[in-house]
Enzyme design. Structure first.
Site, PDB file in Angstrom:
ATOM      1  N   GLY A  92       2.861   6.201   3.118  1.00 18.42           N
ATOM      2  CA  GLY A  92       3.497   4.748   2.809  1.00 18.42           C
ATOM      3  C   GLY A  92       3.844   4.674   1.556  1.00 18.42           C
ATOM      4  O   GLY A  92       3.714   4.702   0.266  1.00 18.42           O
ATOM      5  N   GLU A 152       2.836  -3.957   1.773  1.00 18.81           N
ATOM      6  CA  GLU A 152       1.641  -4.193   0.929  1.00 18.81           C
ATOM      7  C   GLU A 152       1.281  -5.319  -0.098  1.00 18.81           C
ATOM      8  O   GLU A 152       0.022  -5.800  -0.137  1.00 18.81           O
ATOM      9  CB  GLU A 152       1.905  -2.964  -0.464  1.00 18.81           C
ATOM     10  CG  GLU A 152       1.968  -1.423   0.327  1.00 18.81           C
ATOM     11  CD  GLU A 152       1.633  -1.440   1.232  1.00 18.81           C
ATOM     12  OE1 GLU A 152       0.199  -1.586   1.618  1.00 18.81           O
ATOM     13  OE2 GLU A 152       1.812  -0.641   1.820  1.00 18.81           O
ATOM     14  N   GLU A 194      -2.459  -4.715  10.701  1.00 12.80           N
ATOM     15  CA  GLU A 194      -1.503  -3.685  10.295  1.00 12.80           C
ATOM     16  C   GLU A 194      -0.351  -4.680  11.012  1.00 12.80           C
ATOM     17  O   GLU A 194       0.585  -4.467  11.147  1.00 12.80           O
ATOM     18  CB  GLU A 194      -1.494  -2.453  10.487  1.00 12.80           C
ATOM     19  CG  GLU A 194      -2.380  -1.638   9.763  1.00 12.80           C
ATOM     20  CD  GLU A 194      -2.409  -2.094   8.080  1.00 12.80           C
ATOM     21  OE1 GLU A 194      -1.043  -2.480   7.700  1.00 12.80           O
ATOM     22  OE2 GLU A 194      -2.727  -1.362   7.402  1.00 12.80           O
TER      23      GLU A 194
HETATM   24  N1  0A1 Z   1      -2.785   0.677   4.766  1.00 11.03           N
HETATM   25  C1  0A1 Z   1      -2.023   1.346   4.054  1.00 11.03           C
HETATM   26  C2  0A1 Z   1      -1.831   2.574   5.568  1.00 11.03           C
HETATM   27  C3  0A1 Z   1      -2.645   3.310   4.439  1.00 11.03           C
HETATM   28  C4  0A1 Z   1      -3.214   4.453   5.511  1.00 11.03           C
HETATM   29  C5  0A1 Z   1      -4.124   5.001   4.883  1.00 11.03           C
HETATM   30  C6  0A1 Z   1      -3.598   5.742   3.662  1.00 11.03           C
HETATM   31  O1  0A1 Z   1      -4.721   7.046   3.576  1.00 11.03           O
HETATM   32  C7  0A1 Z   1      -4.655   7.951   4.707  1.00 11.03           C
HETATM   33  C8  0A1 Z   1      -2.703   5.478   3.473  1.00 11.03           C
HETATM   34  C9  0A1 Z   1      -2.322   4.377   3.411  1.00 11.03           C
HETATM   35  C10 0A1 Z   1      -0.577   0.176   4.940  1.00 11.03           C
HETATM   36  O2  0A1 Z   1      -0.464  -0.172   6.116  1.00 11.03           O
HETATM   37  O3  0A1 Z   1       0.798   0.435   4.127  1.00 11.03           O
HETATM   38 ZN    ZN Z   2      -0.195  -2.081   6.184  1.00 16.53          ZN
END
Ligand code: 0A1
Ligand code: ZN
Length: 874
Positions: free
Chosen positions: A271, A308, A330
């Site tokens: 996302g 974000e 998260e």
């Molecule tokens: N940390 C981001 C999620 C995310 C994880 C991995 C990604 O690439 C493989 C991209 C985004 C979130 O929690 O929004």
């Molecule tokens: Zn996140």
């Protein structure tokens, strides 16, 4: 990286965690971007980690096999091949000084990067994705979240093709080279792990804004996108400002840099990403306009922008020690964004939506071969653990802490957590400890929520003593075995409850704390036997059963002061009915619609005092996915047929009411995106769905009018989807063609066009998706397109995906085999529906398993796909 049958990838264990042997105080990067190849020069200030007890530990740098090492030097001395070794994952220098400067020159090929990890090209622009382990595709580096460094980044690229050059932090220098290139240097003063690094270069338009923080600092806000999408950035900008203000008010958290940037990219695996000061977003999570974006998508943009942004504190300032702690950032951040959305919109509706997702998809994950605790103990590929369990169940765990401590104490806990750990990389234990310290509570048992996988079951019974007025609730909790965890210990769970009198008034309410496998609670001197409202607001992520009678559920539906439980009472009525109809269908008995349900629904539909959004949620039948999750053995056809039967029967029985609700909710007012207007549209389109379920042409005409006259995408798209999915073949084709002609230049709108067709439950969907894949707007390298076609067909079209001849399974396996090398993350995510084979009847299991085996035997598998396939077959 790639594995063969004989050298399979090995898991990594939490218990093997060791502190890093070397720390990086400063990271200087210089990127020379070019169409054919990119040069990356990294200059690292390295020193031994005083906390590391391994004397003479070697320097280990992660480096993906695609990296071409041009030069490596320590304190200016170029290392020869004898001074270091390299395998598929690591570059190891065995003898290094205590503190030194390491310089590393690598050549990379973003233009060939189809995995969309590291530096890649999306529609002509350069961008990066480094979480979780993408930085090692850019340069050799200790690519682990507990190594935090200050970054200074210079981006050099052609001036005309890449006028915008961005990276984390503040721009400190810029200028021209004499060969048509220019450069910008960025400096990020906050130490961060490499996964938060970002770079963007392209020809981008920008929407600018500003925000003044509570302490009076001005922050420049910039949202970058392709110039054709400049008119679709206002909602994201507004959402960002609201999020910034909310985090100040609710958590006392201010933004810390002078500039906050968001960039929209078309090619993105997930996302969005919270890179420090430079978020990179999937276009689907940032672009919004009434003409092109549905209400649901507007809300998603608001939620993801906030998510974000909130990471700046929960994730960036305080980050994860290792990837097993992913839910530290998260789970907490999802909880924060959910509360934000609840405050901006309807709290009850937000809760209903989140719990629906949890109960269908996360519970199914808990019941499948990839089940894992919120804090996993091991993984083969970390990308496979960006799951509903880590995100959504993780958020429920934080929510339970909030319930147990209360809002004020919880806030003191987060204050302490942020203060104590600012600038650190920590574990979920530290998060819970801060909560324990401010509350003086022992949260040791509570921590089982992080370590034990599976969805707990709670069985409740009650007793009533007429003479003393004593009412007793007895609870029994258990948790099914999950892979690697046979036995579970009792959880510490908050059970929010209310006791309702016959007149609807509340006799008692509060939160019970369940800690034992079996536990009873008594209420004394009640004037009458109450109806219990249990697990209010879904206060714990469990399956709670109490032998509710229909009368009790109707009572809750009418009187519960907890909006969530009112909805849930309605759900329980519908689910029980559908389950008995499924049994009837399987037994060859006639399906009948009980009058009592019709009466209840009629009164809900006629009650104009109710929030239309709530009515829409109450009258939306439980999804096929939810019924499947609840079934012992999933009978796809029976579930689908029963749901179709009920739709039609309720449509006919309540025809005047649906029609009246439709009219009542279709006001001749110009579009607005506020909560009240969204609520009206949701009930209006639900009503339209029931009207169309009658199969009568008049309602088709109404739907076509709505399609043609809509001034917003919610109404237009609903009409389209409902006509197509209600089986009006010819009209459906006509509207699809018109829709395509109207929206062919809007990629996100066309994704909806793809997915409406891919999820069409009528026969022929497989041929349809095969045809869609040949469509000029389909692009197999773009994850959004794959989700719109492949994931929509395999995940939202159960009857067609589970066709008796196994053709749907073979179709998915073909895709997985193709995508395995091209984009392992997407391949492994798309695989999910096949992994659930154990939930289906025997003959189906064999067909599904055959395809999993076919994938396993198809040659070299990425770690991502290998992990999911091998665990599914284990
Ligand atoms: N940390 C981001 C999620 C995310 C994880 C991995 C990604 O690439 C493989 C991209 C985004 C979130 O929690 O929004
Ligand atoms: Zn996140």
């Amino acid at each position: 990286m790639m594995s063969q049958q004989n050298q399979q990838p090995q898991p990594i264990y939490l218990k093997d965690y060791q502190v890093p042997a070397y720390l990086i105080a400063r990271t200087e990067l210089r990127f020379e971007l070019d169409e054919e190849e990119t040069l990356v020069r990294a200059t690292l200030q390295v020193r031994r980690n005083p906390a590391c007890t391994r004397s003479r530990a070697a320097l280990e740098l992660h480096g993906h096999e695609s990296l071409e090492l041009c030069r490596l030097s320590i304190n200016g001395e170029i290392l020869s091949e004898r001074d270091f070794s390299r395998d598929e994952e690591l570059l190891t220098v065995s003898a290094v000084p205590e503190a030194f400067t390491l310089e590393c020159l690598t050549r990379i090929h973003p233009e060939q990067n189809t995995a969309l990890e590291g530096l890649y090209k999306s529609d002509g622009m350069f961008c990066t994705q480094c979480e979780a382990e993408g930085f090692r595709r850019i340069t050799f580096y200790p690519d682990r979240p507990d190594v935090m460094s200050v970054f200074r980044t210079t981006v050099v690229a052609d001036r005309t093709r890449y006028p915008v050059l961005l990276s984390n932090g503040n721009p400190v220098e810029s200028g021209y080279e004499n060969d048509g290139r220019h450069f910008v240097t960025w400096e990020d003063p906050f130490p961060k792990p490499a996964y938060l690094f970002a770079l963007v270069a392209g020809d981008l338009a920008v929407l600018e804004g500003s925000y003044t923080t509570a302490s009076g600092r001005a922050v420049k806000l910039q949202i970058y996108a392709d110039s054709k999408d400049l008119d679709k950035l206002d909602h994201a900008m507004l959402s960002l400002k609201r999020a910034m203000q909310w985090d100040e008010q609710v958590y006392g958290r201010e933004y810390d840099l002078d500039i906050y940037m968001i960039v929209a990219v078309d090619f993105f695996n997930m996302g969005a990403m919270e890179n420090k000061g430079l978020n990179i977003f999937n276009t689907s999570c940032v672009l919004a306009s009434p003409q092109t974006t549905t209400d649901a998508a507007f809300q998603r943009v608001e939620g993801v922008v906030a998510h974000e942004y909130f990471h700046n504190w929960s994730g960036n300032r305080v980050t994860c020690r290792d990837w097993f702690q992913l839910s530290l950032k998260e789970g907490f951040t999802v909880f924060r964004d959910a509360e934000f959305s609840a405050d901006m919109n309807s709290r009850t509706v937000k809760r209903i939506e989140d719990v629906s997702l949890l109960r269908t998809a996360q519970f199914a994950e808990d019941a499948g071969p990839m089940a894992h605790p919120v804090r996993p103990e091991s993984f083969i590929e970390i990308s496979n653990f960006y799951t509903l369990t880590v995100y959504e169940k993780g958020a429920e765990v934080v929510r339970m802490l909030h319930s147990l401590l209360g809002a004020e104490e919880f806030r003191r806990g987060t204050d302490l957590y942020f203060e104590r750990h600012d600038g650190q990389a920590v574990t979920t234990d530290e998060f819970v400890q801060a909560m324990a310290d401010v509350s003086g509570r022992d949260l040791t048992q509570f921590k089982r929520w992080y370590s034990q996988a599976g969805t707990p079951r709670v069985e409740v019974s009650d007793s009533w003593d007429e003479v003393t007025g004593r009412y007793q609730l007895s609870f029994r909790q258990s948790c099914p075995a999950t892979p690697g965890q046979q036995e579970k210990l009792p959880f510490h769970m908050p059970i929010a409850y209310g006791l309702l009198a016959a007149g609807g008034e509340e006799l008692a309410a509060g939160v019970l704390e369940l800690t034992e496998a079996e536990q009873s609670f008594s209420f004394e001197a009640l004037p009458e036997r109450p109806v219990p409202s249990l697990l209010r607001g879904f206060s714990a992520p469990v399956k709670l059963n109490y032998g509710y009678s229909d009368e009790q559920l109707l009572h809750l539906l009418r009187h519960d002061s907890d909006g969530f439980n009112r909805w849930d009472a309605g759900q329980r009525i519908s689910v029980a009915l559908m389950q008995s109809l499924i049994a009837d269908y399987r037994g060859g008995r006639e399906l009948l619609l009980p009058d009592s349900l019709v009466d209840t629904w009629r009164s809900l539909l006629n009650d104009v005092s109710l929030d239309p959004a709530m009515v829409a949620h109450l009258l939306r039948l439980p999804s096929e996915a939810y019924l499947a999750e609840l079934a012992d053995v999933i009978d796809v056809e029976a579930i689908h047929e029963v749901r179709e039967f009920l739709l039609k029967a309720l449509a006919k029985a309540l025809l005047p009411e649906w029609s009246a609700a439709y009219s009542r909710c279709s006001r001749e007012e110009p579009y607005t995106p506020d909560a009240a207007a969204c609520a009206r549209r949701s009930l209006k389109n639900l009503s339209l769905g029931y009207l169309l379920a009658t199969g009568e042409e008049v309602w088709l005409t109404l739907a076509e009018e709505q399609f043609n006259n809509a001034d917003n995408m919610t109404d237009q798209q609903s009409a389209l989807a409902l006509v197509v999915h209600s089986g009006f073949r010819q009209a459906g084709e006509r509207l699809l063609a018109e829709f395509q002609a109207q929206w062919q230049h809007e990629a996100l709108v066309m994704n909806q066009w793809f997915s409406i067709q891919a999820s069409d439950p009528w026969p022929g969907a497989l041929e349809r998706v095969q045809w869609l894949q040949e469509h000029p707007l389909f692009d197999a390298r773009n994850p959004n397109k794959l989700r719109a076609v492949v994931a929509a067909f395999c995940g939202q079209n159960a009857v067609n995906f589970h066709a008796a001849d196994g053709s749907g399974y073979a179709y998915l396996a073909d895709w997985i085999i193709q995508l395995n090398k091209q984009n392992p993350q997407i391949a492994s995510r798309l695989l999910t529906p096949l992994t659930r084979w154990k939930r289906y009847p025997d003959q189906v299991q064999g067909l599904m398993k055959n395809q999993l085996t076919r994938i396993l035997d198809s040659g070299e598998l990425s770690r991502d796909v290998y992990e999911v396939v091998s665990k599914s077959l284990a």
